[in-house]
Motif scaffolding. Sequence first.
Motif, PDB file in Angstrom:
ATOM      1  N   ASP A   1      32.674  56.764 -30.956  1.00 41.75           N
ATOM      2  CA  ASP A   1      33.550  56.960 -29.454  1.00 41.75           C
ATOM      3  C   ASP A   1      33.115  55.742 -29.074  1.00 41.75           C
ATOM      4  OD1 ASP A   1      34.463  58.424 -27.126  1.00 41.75           O
ATOM      5  OD2 ASP A   1      34.060  60.211 -28.180  1.00 41.75           O
ATOM      6  N   LEU A   2      34.471  55.278 -28.509  1.00 44.13           N
ATOM      7  CA  LEU A   2      34.061  54.086 -27.801  1.00 44.13           C
ATOM      8  C   LEU A   2      33.379  54.345 -26.092  1.00 44.13           C
ATOM      9  CD1 LEU A   2      33.346  51.500 -28.720  1.00 44.13           C
ATOM     10  CD2 LEU A   2      36.079  51.403 -27.965  1.00 44.13           C
ATOM     11  N   ALA A   3      34.625  55.386 -25.512  1.00 43.30           N
ATOM     12  CA  ALA A   3      33.884  55.437 -23.858  1.00 43.30           C
ATOM     13  C   ALA A   3      32.607  56.401 -24.778  1.00 43.30           C
ATOM     14  CB  ALA A   3      34.848  56.833 -23.937  1.00 43.30           C
ATOM     15  N   GLU A   4      32.135  57.312 -24.994  1.00 43.89           N
ATOM     16  CA  GLU A   4      30.568  57.593 -24.723  1.00 43.89           C
ATOM     17  C   GLU A   4      29.632  56.466 -25.062  1.00 43.89           C
ATOM     18  OE1 GLU A   4      28.230  60.530 -27.510  1.00 43.89           O
ATOM     19  OE2 GLU A   4      30.036  60.598 -28.650  1.00 43.89           O
ATOM     20  N   CYS A   5      29.895  55.574 -25.577  1.00 42.03           N
ATOM     21  CA  CYS A   5      29.075  54.657 -26.299  1.00 42.03           C
ATOM     22  C   CYS A   5      29.200  53.231 -25.123  1.00 42.03           C
ATOM     23  CB  CYS A   5      29.502  53.886 -27.086  1.00 42.03           C
ATOM     24  SG  CYS A   5      28.117  52.343 -27.684  1.00 42.03           S
ATOM     25  N   VAL A   6      30.391  53.645 -23.664  1.00 38.55           N
ATOM     26  CA  VAL A   6      30.225  53.223 -22.944  1.00 38.55           C
ATOM     27  C   VAL A   6      29.714  53.355 -21.735  1.00 38.55           C
ATOM     28  CG1 VAL A   6      31.486  52.373 -20.523  1.00 38.55           C
ATOM     29  CG2 VAL A   6      32.358  51.831 -23.363  1.00 38.55           C
ATOM     30  N   TYR A   7      29.789  54.297 -21.748  1.00 37.72           N
ATOM     31  CA  TYR A   7      28.917  55.854 -20.545  1.00 37.72           C
ATOM     32  C   TYR A   7      27.361  55.757 -21.650  1.00 37.72           C
ATOM     33  CZ  TYR A   7      32.493  57.041 -18.700  1.00 37.72           C
ATOM     34  OH  TYR A   7      34.229  57.419 -18.676  1.00 37.72           O
ATOM     35  N   ASP A   8      27.171  55.919 -22.112  1.00 34.15           N
ATOM     36  CA  ASP A   8      25.545  56.156 -22.253  1.00 34.15           C
ATOM     37  C   ASP A   8      25.446  54.518 -21.819  1.00 34.15           C
ATOM     38  OD1 ASP A   8      25.738  58.286 -23.891  1.00 34.15           O
ATOM     39  OD2 ASP A   8      25.727  57.309 -25.836  1.00 34.15           O
TER      40      ASP A   8
ATOM     41  N   VAL B   1      36.325  52.968 -15.744  1.00 31.38           N
ATOM     42  CA  VAL B   1      35.939  52.919 -17.630  1.00 31.38           C
ATOM     43  C   VAL B   1      37.544  52.829 -18.013  1.00 31.38           C
ATOM     44  CG1 VAL B   1      35.383  54.138 -19.530  1.00 31.38           C
ATOM     45  CG2 VAL B   1      33.847  53.194 -17.439  1.00 31.38           C
ATOM     46  N   THR B   2      38.162  52.130 -18.985  1.00 33.24           N
ATOM     47  CA  THR B   2      39.883  52.523 -18.759  1.00 33.24           C
ATOM     48  C   THR B   2      39.643  52.631 -20.513  1.00 33.24           C
ATOM     49  OG1 THR B   2      40.627  51.514 -17.175  1.00 33.24           O
ATOM     50  CG2 THR B   2      41.415  52.235 -18.313  1.00 33.24           C
ATOM     51  N   VAL B   3      39.211  53.655 -21.077  1.00 37.80           N
ATOM     52  CA  VAL B   3      38.719  54.393 -22.759  1.00 37.80           C
ATOM     53  C   VAL B   3      39.798  55.174 -23.114  1.00 37.80           C
ATOM     54  CG1 VAL B   3      37.917  53.667 -24.264  1.00 37.80           C
ATOM     55  CG2 VAL B   3      37.184  52.648 -22.243  1.00 37.80           C
ATOM     56  N   GLU B   4      40.368  55.043 -23.650  1.00 38.21           N
ATOM     57  CA  GLU B   4      40.733  56.912 -23.872  1.00 38.21           C
ATOM     58  C   GLU B   4      40.088  57.477 -25.001  1.00 38.21           C
ATOM     59  OE1 GLU B   4      44.773  56.596 -26.473  1.00 38.21           O
ATOM     60  OE2 GLU B   4      45.428  55.522 -25.463  1.00 38.21           O
ATOM     61  N   PRO B   5      39.721  59.128 -24.677  1.00 42.32           N
ATOM     62  CA  PRO B   5      39.030  59.475 -25.240  1.00 42.32           C
ATOM     63  C   PRO B   5      38.537  59.395 -26.409  1.00 42.32           C
ATOM     64  CG  PRO B   5      39.553  61.086 -22.971  1.00 42.32           C
ATOM     65  CD  PRO B   5      40.144  59.750 -23.706  1.00 42.32           C
ATOM     66  N   LYS B   6      40.048  59.122 -27.226  1.00 42.97           N
ATOM     67  CA  LYS B   6      39.856  59.592 -28.573  1.00 42.97           C
ATOM     68  C   LYS B   6      39.842  58.268 -29.373  1.00 42.97           C
ATOM     69  CE  LYS B   6      42.523  63.921 -28.593  1.00 42.97           C
ATOM     70  NZ  LYS B   6      44.167  64.876 -28.604  1.00 42.97           N
ATOM     71  N   ALA B   7      39.669  57.370 -28.494  1.00 39.89           N
ATOM     72  CA  ALA B   7      38.900  56.004 -29.058  1.00 39.89           C
ATOM     73  C   ALA B   7      37.671  55.936 -29.625  1.00 39.89           C
ATOM     74  CB  ALA B   7      39.030  54.959 -28.048  1.00 39.89           C
ATOM     75  N   MET B   8      38.354  56.044 -31.099  1.00 38.25           N
ATOM     76  CA  MET B   8      37.237  55.574 -32.489  1.00 38.25           C
ATOM     77  C   MET B   8      37.305  53.946 -33.001  1.00 38.25           C
ATOM     78  SD  MET B   8      35.478  59.123 -31.521  1.00 38.25           S
ATOM     79  CE  MET B   8      34.629  59.131 -33.469  1.00 38.25           C
ATOM     80  N   LEU B   9      36.295  53.482 -33.199  1.00 35.36           N
ATOM     81  CA  LEU B   9      36.603  52.760 -34.239  1.00 35.36           C
ATOM     82  C   LEU B   9      34.845  52.694 -35.426  1.00 35.36           C
ATOM     83  CD1 LEU B   9      36.615  49.925 -31.558  1.00 35.36           C
ATOM     84  CD2 LEU B   9      38.422  50.527 -33.126  1.00 35.36           C
ATOM     85  N   THR B  10      35.512  52.503 -36.369  1.00 37.21           N
ATOM     86  CA  THR B  10      34.292  52.092 -37.560  1.00 37.21           C
ATOM     87  C   THR B  10      33.320  51.247 -37.164  1.00 37.21           C
ATOM     88  OG1 THR B  10      35.778  53.730 -39.212  1.00 37.21           O
ATOM     89  CG2 THR B  10      33.277  52.375 -40.089  1.00 37.21           C
ATOM     90  N   LEU B  11      32.268  51.762 -36.283  1.00 34.11           N
ATOM     91  CA  LEU B  11      31.209  50.176 -35.772  1.00 34.11           C
ATOM     92  C   LEU B  11      29.682  50.628 -36.228  1.00 34.11           C
ATOM     93  CD1 LEU B  11      32.692  49.513 -32.445  1.00 34.11           C
ATOM     94  CD2 LEU B  11      32.978  47.783 -34.534  1.00 34.11           C
ATOM     95  N   ASN B  12      29.303  49.411 -35.778  1.00 31.46           N
ATOM     96  CA  ASN B  12      27.536  49.850 -35.947  1.00 31.46           C
ATOM     97  C   ASN B  12      27.056  49.900 -34.278  1.00 31.46           C
ATOM     98  OD1 ASN B  12      25.019  49.036 -35.216  1.00 31.46           O
ATOM     99  ND2 ASN B  12      24.356  48.279 -37.188  1.00 31.46           N
TER     100      ASN B  12
END
Length: 438
Positions: free
Chosen positions: A303-310, A328-339
Amino acid sequence: MIQSKPFTVSAIGFPRVPVIRRGLRLRVALAFAIFCIVVVGTLGVSLYIASDDIEEAHIEQIIETEMDYLLQRYREHADFVPQEGSNLEKYIIHDPSEESRLPSYLQGLSYRRHKVFRGPEEVRVAVHHVDGVKFLVAYEIGLHEARQRELKLLIVLSLISVVGVAVVVGYLLAGVLVKQVTDLAEQVRHLAPGDIQGETLTQPGQDEEVAQLARALDDYQSRITRMLRREQEFTANISHELRTPITTILTSCELLVAEPNFSERARMRIGMIESAATRMGEQLQALLFLAREQSLGVMEPVDLAECVYDAAESICGEIYRKHLTFEVTVEPKAMLTLNRQAIHTALVNLLRNAVQYTNSGFIRVNFKGNRLSISDSGIGIEPSYLPLLYERFFRGSTQGEGLGIGLAIVKRICDYYGWSIEVESMPGQGATFHIVFP
Protein backbone atom coordinates in the motif's frame (compact mmCIF):
# COMPACT_ATOMS: atom_id res chain seq x y z
CA MET A 1 14.96 38.25 -20.07
CA ILE A 2 16.44 34.77 -20.17
CA GLN A 3 14.52 32.28 -18.08
CA SER A 4 16.09 29.25 -16.49
CA LYS A 5 14.58 25.88 -17.25
CA PRO A 6 14.63 22.86 -14.93
CA PHE A 7 17.57 20.55 -15.37
CA THR A 8 16.71 16.87 -15.69
CA VAL A 9 19.13 14.06 -14.90
CA SER A 10 18.20 10.42 -15.25
CA ALA A 11 19.63 7.79 -12.98
CA ILE A 12 20.01 5.58 -16.00
CA GLY A 13 23.00 7.71 -16.98
CA PHE A 14 24.13 9.87 -19.85
CA PRO A 15 23.23 8.84 -23.43
CA ARG A 16 25.61 6.31 -24.75
CA VAL A 17 27.42 6.98 -27.98
CA PRO A 18 26.96 3.97 -30.25
CA VAL A 19 30.24 2.21 -30.73
CA ILE A 20 30.87 -0.17 -33.60
CA ARG A 21 32.65 -3.20 -32.22
CA ARG A 22 34.45 -5.66 -34.46
CA GLY A 23 34.52 -9.15 -32.99
CA LEU A 24 37.63 -11.29 -32.99
CA ARG A 25 36.02 -13.66 -35.47
CA LEU A 26 35.30 -10.85 -37.92
CA ARG A 27 38.79 -9.43 -37.55
CA VAL A 28 40.34 -12.83 -38.28
CA ALA A 29 38.08 -13.23 -41.32
CA LEU A 30 38.98 -9.74 -42.57
CA ALA A 31 42.67 -10.38 -42.01
CA PHE A 32 42.45 -13.63 -43.97
CA ALA A 33 40.51 -11.92 -46.76
CA ILE A 34 42.98 -9.02 -46.93
CA PHE A 35 45.87 -11.46 -47.05
CA CYS A 36 44.24 -13.34 -49.95
CA ILE A 37 43.49 -10.06 -51.74
CA VAL A 38 47.09 -8.93 -51.42
CA VAL A 39 48.49 -12.27 -52.57
CA VAL A 40 46.08 -12.77 -55.46
CA GLY A 41 46.22 -9.09 -56.41
CA THR A 42 50.02 -9.12 -56.49
CA LEU A 43 49.99 -12.35 -58.49
CA GLY A 44 47.39 -10.93 -60.90
CA VAL A 45 49.30 -7.68 -61.45
CA SER A 46 52.54 -9.60 -61.96
CA LEU A 47 50.83 -11.94 -64.40
CA TYR A 48 49.29 -9.02 -66.30
CA ILE A 49 52.64 -7.22 -66.55
CA ALA A 50 54.39 -10.44 -67.60
CA SER A 51 51.72 -11.21 -70.21
CA ASP A 52 52.03 -7.67 -71.57
CA ASP A 53 55.77 -8.14 -72.00
CA ILE A 54 55.18 -11.54 -73.61
CA GLU A 55 52.67 -10.05 -76.07
CA GLU A 56 55.07 -7.24 -76.94
CA ALA A 57 57.85 -9.73 -77.54
CA HIS A 58 55.47 -11.83 -79.64
CA ILE A 59 54.52 -8.83 -81.78
CA GLU A 60 58.18 -7.92 -82.31
CA GLN A 61 58.97 -11.51 -83.23
CA ILE A 62 56.15 -11.62 -85.82
CA ILE A 63 57.27 -8.33 -87.40
CA GLU A 64 60.94 -9.37 -87.45
CA THR A 65 60.07 -12.76 -88.95
CA GLU A 66 57.91 -11.23 -91.66
CA MET A 67 60.54 -8.59 -92.48
CA ASP A 68 63.27 -11.28 -92.78
CA TYR A 69 60.98 -13.36 -94.99
CA LEU A 70 60.21 -10.30 -97.16
CA LEU A 71 63.93 -9.47 -97.60
CA GLN A 72 64.81 -13.08 -98.39
CA ARG A 73 62.08 -13.43 -101.03
CA TYR A 74 63.16 -10.12 -102.63
CA ARG A 75 66.76 -11.27 -102.87
CA GLU A 76 65.62 -14.51 -104.49
CA HIS A 77 63.12 -12.86 -106.84
CA ALA A 78 63.47 -9.16 -107.52
CA ASP A 79 59.97 -9.06 -109.01
CA PHE A 80 58.39 -10.62 -105.89
CA VAL A 81 55.04 -9.03 -104.98
CA PRO A 82 54.01 -9.63 -101.35
CA GLN A 83 50.47 -10.67 -100.52
CA GLU A 84 48.32 -8.81 -97.99
CA GLY A 85 46.63 -10.58 -95.07
CA SER A 86 43.74 -9.55 -92.89
CA ASN A 87 45.97 -8.09 -90.19
CA LEU A 88 49.40 -8.16 -91.88
CA GLU A 89 50.43 -5.91 -94.76
CA LYS A 90 53.80 -6.03 -96.62
CA TYR A 91 55.04 -3.57 -99.21
CA ILE A 92 58.12 -3.22 -101.46
CA ILE A 93 58.55 0.41 -102.62
CA HIS A 94 60.98 1.25 -105.40
CA ASP A 95 60.15 4.92 -106.09
CA PRO A 96 58.07 7.85 -104.71
CA SER A 97 55.14 7.08 -107.05
CA GLU A 98 54.66 3.74 -105.31
CA GLU A 99 54.95 5.52 -101.94
CA SER A 100 52.01 7.75 -102.85
CA ARG A 101 49.82 4.70 -103.52
CA LEU A 102 50.26 3.44 -99.94
CA PRO A 103 47.48 3.98 -97.38
CA SER A 104 47.78 7.43 -95.82
CA TYR A 105 48.73 6.13 -92.38
CA LEU A 106 51.79 4.33 -93.92
CA GLN A 107 53.13 7.16 -96.04
CA GLY A 108 56.31 9.01 -95.11
CA LEU A 109 57.56 6.50 -92.54
CA SER A 110 61.35 6.38 -92.17
CA TYR A 111 63.74 3.63 -91.14
CA ARG A 112 62.61 2.55 -87.64
CA ARG A 113 59.71 1.11 -85.68
CA HIS A 114 56.41 2.98 -85.68
CA LYS A 115 53.05 2.92 -83.88
CA VAL A 116 50.26 4.25 -86.08
CA PHE A 117 46.47 4.00 -85.94
CA ARG A 118 44.06 2.87 -88.60
CA GLY A 119 40.87 4.22 -87.17
CA PRO A 120 40.61 2.84 -83.63
CA GLU A 121 43.05 -0.01 -84.33
CA GLU A 122 46.74 0.24 -83.46
CA VAL A 123 49.17 -0.86 -86.16
CA ARG A 124 52.86 -1.64 -85.61
CA VAL A 125 55.08 -0.79 -88.60
CA ALA A 126 58.66 -1.84 -89.40
CA VAL A 127 60.57 -0.05 -92.16
CA HIS A 128 63.82 -1.29 -93.76
CA HIS A 129 65.94 0.11 -96.63
CA VAL A 130 68.17 -2.03 -98.88
CA ASP A 131 69.92 -0.50 -101.97
CA GLY A 132 67.35 2.30 -102.28
CA VAL A 133 64.41 -0.08 -101.96
CA LYS A 134 62.03 0.44 -99.04
CA PHE A 135 60.54 -2.57 -97.34
CA LEU A 136 57.54 -2.07 -95.07
CA VAL A 137 55.71 -4.51 -92.82
CA ALA A 138 52.49 -3.33 -91.04
CA TYR A 139 50.93 -5.56 -88.36
CA GLU A 140 47.56 -4.84 -86.75
CA ILE A 141 47.72 -5.88 -83.06
CA GLY A 142 43.99 -5.93 -82.31
CA LEU A 143 44.07 -9.67 -81.57
CA HIS A 144 46.79 -9.18 -78.98
CA GLU A 145 44.90 -6.30 -77.37
CA ALA A 146 41.74 -8.43 -77.21
CA ARG A 147 43.71 -11.15 -75.44
CA GLN A 148 45.05 -8.56 -72.99
CA ARG A 149 41.52 -7.31 -72.22
CA GLU A 150 40.29 -10.85 -71.69
CA LEU A 151 43.20 -11.54 -69.36
CA LYS A 152 42.53 -8.32 -67.42
CA LEU A 153 38.83 -9.21 -67.05
CA LEU A 154 39.77 -12.72 -65.95
CA ILE A 155 42.15 -11.33 -63.32
CA VAL A 156 39.48 -8.94 -61.97
CA LEU A 157 36.82 -11.67 -61.83
CA SER A 158 39.29 -14.03 -60.17
CA LEU A 159 40.13 -11.37 -57.59
CA ILE A 160 36.43 -10.77 -56.83
CA SER A 161 35.81 -14.51 -56.56
CA VAL A 162 38.81 -14.99 -54.30
CA VAL A 163 37.62 -12.11 -52.08
CA GLY A 164 34.18 -13.69 -51.70
CA VAL A 165 35.57 -17.15 -51.06
CA ALA A 166 38.20 -15.74 -48.68
CA VAL A 167 35.59 -13.88 -46.61
CA VAL A 168 33.34 -16.94 -46.31
CA VAL A 169 36.17 -19.41 -45.68
CA GLY A 170 37.90 -16.94 -43.36
CA TYR A 171 34.72 -16.43 -41.34
CA LEU A 172 34.18 -20.18 -41.01
CA LEU A 173 37.84 -20.77 -40.21
CA ALA A 174 37.80 -17.93 -37.68
CA GLY A 175 34.78 -19.54 -36.04
CA VAL A 176 36.81 -22.69 -35.52
CA LEU A 177 39.80 -20.71 -34.24
CA VAL A 178 37.85 -18.60 -31.72
CA LYS A 179 35.37 -21.28 -30.64
CA GLN A 180 37.31 -22.03 -27.49
CA VAL A 181 37.42 -18.32 -26.68
CA THR A 182 33.66 -17.92 -27.18
CA ASP A 183 33.00 -21.04 -25.10
CA LEU A 184 35.16 -19.59 -22.34
CA ALA A 185 33.32 -16.27 -22.56
CA GLU A 186 29.99 -18.12 -22.25
CA GLN A 187 31.25 -19.88 -19.12
CA VAL A 188 32.41 -16.58 -17.62
CA ARG A 189 29.07 -14.93 -18.49
CA HIS A 190 27.18 -17.45 -16.34
CA LEU A 191 29.73 -17.30 -13.54
CA ALA A 192 28.65 -15.40 -10.45
CA PRO A 193 31.24 -13.65 -8.24
CA GLY A 194 32.44 -16.08 -5.61
CA ASP A 195 30.82 -19.08 -7.31
CA ILE A 196 33.12 -22.03 -6.68
CA GLN A 197 30.50 -24.76 -6.95
CA GLY A 198 30.74 -25.16 -10.71
CA GLU A 199 33.56 -26.56 -12.80
CA THR A 200 36.76 -24.64 -13.29
CA LEU A 201 37.23 -22.72 -16.50
CA THR A 202 40.37 -24.66 -17.34
CA GLN A 203 39.34 -27.71 -19.36
CA PRO A 204 41.29 -30.54 -21.05
CA GLY A 205 41.97 -30.05 -24.75
CA GLN A 206 42.16 -26.25 -24.65
CA ASP A 207 44.81 -24.52 -26.73
CA GLU A 208 47.72 -23.24 -24.67
CA GLU A 209 46.75 -19.56 -25.05
CA VAL A 210 43.11 -20.25 -24.09
CA ALA A 211 44.19 -22.48 -21.21
CA GLN A 212 46.47 -19.72 -19.95
CA LEU A 213 43.55 -17.26 -20.00
CA ALA A 214 41.28 -19.80 -18.27
CA ARG A 215 43.86 -20.37 -15.54
CA ALA A 216 44.18 -16.63 -14.99
CA LEU A 217 40.37 -16.32 -14.72
CA ASP A 218 40.20 -19.26 -12.30
CA ASP A 219 42.84 -17.62 -10.14
CA TYR A 220 40.98 -14.30 -10.30
CA GLN A 221 37.71 -16.01 -9.33
CA SER A 222 39.43 -17.66 -6.40
CA ARG A 223 40.77 -14.33 -5.17
CA ILE A 224 37.31 -12.73 -5.54
CA THR A 225 35.82 -15.60 -3.54
CA ARG A 226 38.27 -15.08 -0.71
CA MET A 227 37.69 -11.33 -0.78
CA LEU A 228 33.89 -11.76 -0.71
CA ARG A 229 34.13 -14.15 2.21
CA ARG A 230 36.21 -11.68 4.16
CA GLU A 231 33.77 -8.86 3.31
CA GLN A 232 30.74 -10.94 4.27
CA GLU A 233 32.32 -11.97 7.54
CA PHE A 234 33.22 -8.36 8.27
CA THR A 235 29.77 -6.96 7.48
CA ALA A 236 28.09 -9.79 9.38
CA ASN A 237 30.23 -9.05 12.43
CA ILE A 238 29.60 -5.31 12.14
CA SER A 239 25.87 -5.92 11.72
CA HIS A 240 25.73 -8.15 14.77
CA GLU A 241 27.89 -5.91 16.94
CA LEU A 242 25.91 -2.76 16.09
CA ARG A 243 22.40 -4.21 15.99
CA THR A 244 22.72 -5.67 19.46
CA PRO A 245 23.29 -2.32 21.26
CA ILE A 246 20.68 -0.60 19.07
CA THR A 247 18.15 -3.25 20.01
CA THR A 248 19.11 -2.82 23.67
CA ILE A 249 18.65 0.96 23.44
CA LEU A 250 15.24 0.65 21.77
CA THR A 251 14.08 -1.94 24.30
CA SER A 252 15.26 0.21 27.19
CA CYS A 253 13.44 3.23 25.75
CA GLU A 254 10.21 1.25 25.54
CA LEU A 255 10.59 0.14 29.18
CA LEU A 256 11.45 3.66 30.36
CA VAL A 257 8.45 5.18 28.61
CA ALA A 258 6.24 2.72 30.49
CA GLU A 259 7.53 4.05 33.86
CA PRO A 260 4.94 6.39 35.44
CA ASN A 261 7.39 8.50 37.46
CA PHE A 262 9.11 10.30 34.53
CA SER A 263 8.33 13.91 33.66
CA GLU A 264 7.24 15.01 30.19
CA ARG A 265 10.67 16.48 29.54
CA ALA A 266 12.31 13.14 30.40
CA ARG A 267 9.84 11.28 28.20
CA MET A 268 10.61 13.68 25.38
CA ARG A 269 14.32 13.00 25.76
CA ILE A 270 13.65 9.26 25.82
CA GLY A 271 11.67 9.70 22.61
CA MET A 272 14.63 11.54 21.05
CA ILE A 273 16.94 8.68 22.05
CA GLU A 274 14.52 6.15 20.56
CA SER A 275 14.21 8.16 17.35
CA ALA A 276 17.98 8.46 17.02
CA ALA A 277 18.42 4.73 17.66
CA THR A 278 15.74 3.91 15.07
CA ARG A 279 17.42 6.15 12.54
CA MET A 280 20.78 4.55 13.32
CA GLY A 281 19.27 1.12 12.67
CA GLU A 282 17.83 2.27 9.34
CA GLN A 283 21.16 3.79 8.30
CA LEU A 284 22.96 0.60 9.31
CA GLN A 285 20.62 -1.49 7.16
CA ALA A 286 21.02 0.93 4.25
CA LEU A 287 24.80 0.90 4.55
CA LEU A 288 24.84 -2.88 4.58
CA PHE A 289 22.70 -2.92 1.44
CA LEU A 290 25.05 -0.39 -0.17
CA ALA A 291 28.02 -2.60 0.67
CA ARG A 292 26.53 -6.00 -0.21
CA GLU A 293 23.91 -5.16 -2.86
CA GLN A 294 21.71 -7.82 -1.32
CA SER A 295 17.93 -7.85 -1.44
CA LEU A 296 16.21 -6.00 1.39
CA GLY A 297 13.38 -8.52 1.55
CA VAL A 298 10.69 -10.28 -0.48
CA MET A 299 8.40 -8.87 -3.17
CA GLU A 300 4.87 -8.28 -1.95
CA PRO A 301 1.83 -6.05 -2.60
CA VAL A 302 2.51 -2.71 -0.92
CA ASP A 303 0.00 0.00 0.00
CA LEU A 304 1.93 2.99 -1.30
CA ALA A 305 0.12 5.63 0.78
CA GLU A 306 0.69 3.64 3.96
CA CYS A 307 4.36 3.23 3.06
CA VAL A 308 4.72 7.00 2.51
CA TYR A 309 3.22 7.80 5.91
CA ASP A 310 5.40 5.16 7.60
CA ALA A 311 8.51 6.66 5.98
CA ALA A 312 7.46 10.19 7.03
CA GLU A 313 6.92 9.18 10.66
CA SER A 314 10.58 9.61 11.59
CA ILE A 315 10.71 13.17 10.23
CA CYS A 316 7.34 14.42 11.51
CA GLY A 317 9.03 16.27 14.38
CA GLU A 318 11.32 18.17 11.98
CA ILE A 319 8.40 18.99 9.67
CA TYR A 320 6.45 20.34 12.67
CA ARG A 321 9.44 22.33 13.94
CA LYS A 322 9.96 24.06 10.58
CA HIS A 323 6.20 24.60 10.10
CA LEU A 324 6.30 22.88 6.70
CA THR A 325 3.19 21.76 4.83
CA PHE A 326 3.25 18.02 4.20
CA GLU A 327 0.95 16.94 1.35
CA VAL A 328 0.42 13.36 0.15
CA THR A 329 -1.50 12.85 -3.07
CA VAL A 330 -1.63 9.08 -3.29
CA GLU A 331 -4.84 7.15 -3.73
CA PRO A 332 -5.60 4.87 -0.77
CA LYS A 333 -6.00 1.89 -3.09
CA ALA A 334 -2.69 2.45 -4.89
CA MET A 335 -0.99 -0.94 -4.61
CA LEU A 336 2.32 -1.99 -6.17
CA THR A 337 4.15 -5.29 -6.00
CA LEU A 338 7.44 -4.14 -4.53
CA ASN A 339 9.98 -4.84 -1.87
CA ARG A 340 8.51 -3.02 1.11
CA GLN A 341 11.81 -2.41 2.88
CA ALA A 342 13.44 -1.15 -0.32
CA ILE A 343 10.76 1.45 -1.10
CA HIS A 344 10.61 2.40 2.58
CA THR A 345 14.39 3.00 2.68
CA ALA A 346 14.29 5.03 -0.54
CA LEU A 347 11.37 7.16 0.70
CA VAL A 348 12.99 7.77 4.09
CA ASN A 349 16.16 9.08 2.45
CA LEU A 350 14.34 11.24 -0.12
CA LEU A 351 11.94 12.72 2.48
CA ARG A 352 14.77 13.36 4.93
CA ASN A 353 16.72 15.15 2.19
CA ALA A 354 13.67 17.23 1.29
CA VAL A 355 13.09 18.29 4.93
CA GLN A 356 16.78 18.88 5.52
CA TYR A 357 17.14 21.38 2.67
CA THR A 358 13.74 23.09 3.08
CA ASN A 359 13.32 25.84 5.68
CA SER A 360 9.83 26.97 4.70
CA GLY A 361 7.08 25.99 2.32
CA PHE A 362 6.03 22.43 1.57
CA ILE A 363 6.93 18.79 1.10
CA ARG A 364 4.71 17.01 -1.41
CA VAL A 365 4.43 13.35 -2.36
CA ASN A 366 2.50 12.49 -5.51
CA PHE A 367 1.87 9.22 -7.33
CA LYS A 368 0.49 9.10 -10.86
CA GLY A 369 0.73 6.28 -13.35
CA ASN A 370 3.96 4.54 -12.47
CA ARG A 371 5.75 7.67 -11.21
CA LEU A 372 6.24 8.50 -7.52
CA SER A 373 7.34 12.13 -7.03
CA ILE A 374 8.75 13.84 -3.92
CA SER A 375 8.84 17.66 -4.25
CA ASP A 376 10.03 20.41 -1.92
CA SER A 377 10.33 24.19 -1.89
CA GLY A 378 13.89 24.18 -0.60
CA ILE A 379 17.19 25.61 -1.78
CA GLY A 380 17.31 23.55 -4.97
CA ILE A 381 20.38 22.06 -6.64
CA GLU A 382 23.09 23.84 -8.58
CA PRO A 383 23.31 22.64 -12.23
CA SER A 384 27.01 21.79 -11.83
CA TYR A 385 26.14 19.42 -8.96
CA LEU A 386 23.62 17.34 -10.92
CA PRO A 387 26.11 14.87 -12.48
CA LEU A 388 27.62 14.22 -9.01
CA LEU A 389 24.32 13.91 -7.18
CA TYR A 390 24.43 10.14 -6.68
CA GLU A 391 28.11 9.89 -5.74
CA ARG A 392 28.91 8.61 -2.27
CA PHE A 393 29.72 11.26 0.35
CA PHE A 394 28.90 14.10 -2.05
CA ARG A 395 27.03 16.99 -0.47
CA GLY A 396 25.89 19.93 -2.56
CA SER A 397 25.40 22.17 0.47
CA THR A 398 26.71 22.58 4.01
CA GLN A 399 23.16 23.00 5.24
CA GLY A 400 21.81 20.19 7.39
CA GLU A 401 23.42 17.02 8.65
CA GLY A 402 24.34 13.72 7.08
CA LEU A 403 27.17 11.86 5.41
CA GLY A 404 26.09 12.39 1.81
CA ILE A 405 25.15 8.77 1.20
CA GLY A 406 21.34 9.06 1.17
CA LEU A 407 20.96 9.61 -2.55
CA ALA A 408 23.68 7.03 -3.28
CA ILE A 409 21.61 4.48 -1.36
CA VAL A 410 18.45 5.48 -3.24
CA LYS A 411 20.27 5.18 -6.59
CA ARG A 412 21.67 1.76 -5.67
CA ILE A 413 18.21 0.52 -4.62
CA CYS A 414 16.67 1.79 -7.86
CA ASP A 415 19.37 0.13 -9.96
CA TYR A 416 19.01 -3.14 -8.06
CA TYR A 417 15.25 -3.40 -8.52
CA GLY A 418 15.09 -1.97 -12.07
CA TRP A 419 13.54 1.36 -11.12
CA SER A 420 14.79 4.66 -12.50
CA ILE A 421 15.29 7.89 -10.60
CA GLU A 422 15.14 11.39 -12.10
CA VAL A 423 15.50 14.87 -10.65
CA GLU A 424 14.21 18.27 -11.70
CA SER A 425 15.58 21.31 -9.90
CA MET A 426 16.31 25.02 -10.14
CA PRO A 427 18.50 26.82 -7.61
CA GLY A 428 16.33 28.54 -5.00
CA GLN A 429 13.12 26.93 -6.25
CA GLY A 430 13.25 23.47 -4.74
CA ALA A 431 13.70 20.03 -6.25
CA THR A 432 11.54 17.14 -7.38
CA PHE A 433 12.74 13.54 -7.36
CA HIS A 434 10.85 10.97 -9.43
CA ILE A 435 11.01 7.21 -8.92
CA VAL A 436 9.68 5.54 -12.06
CA PHE A 437 8.60 1.94 -11.64
CA PRO A 438 8.76 -0.44 -14.62
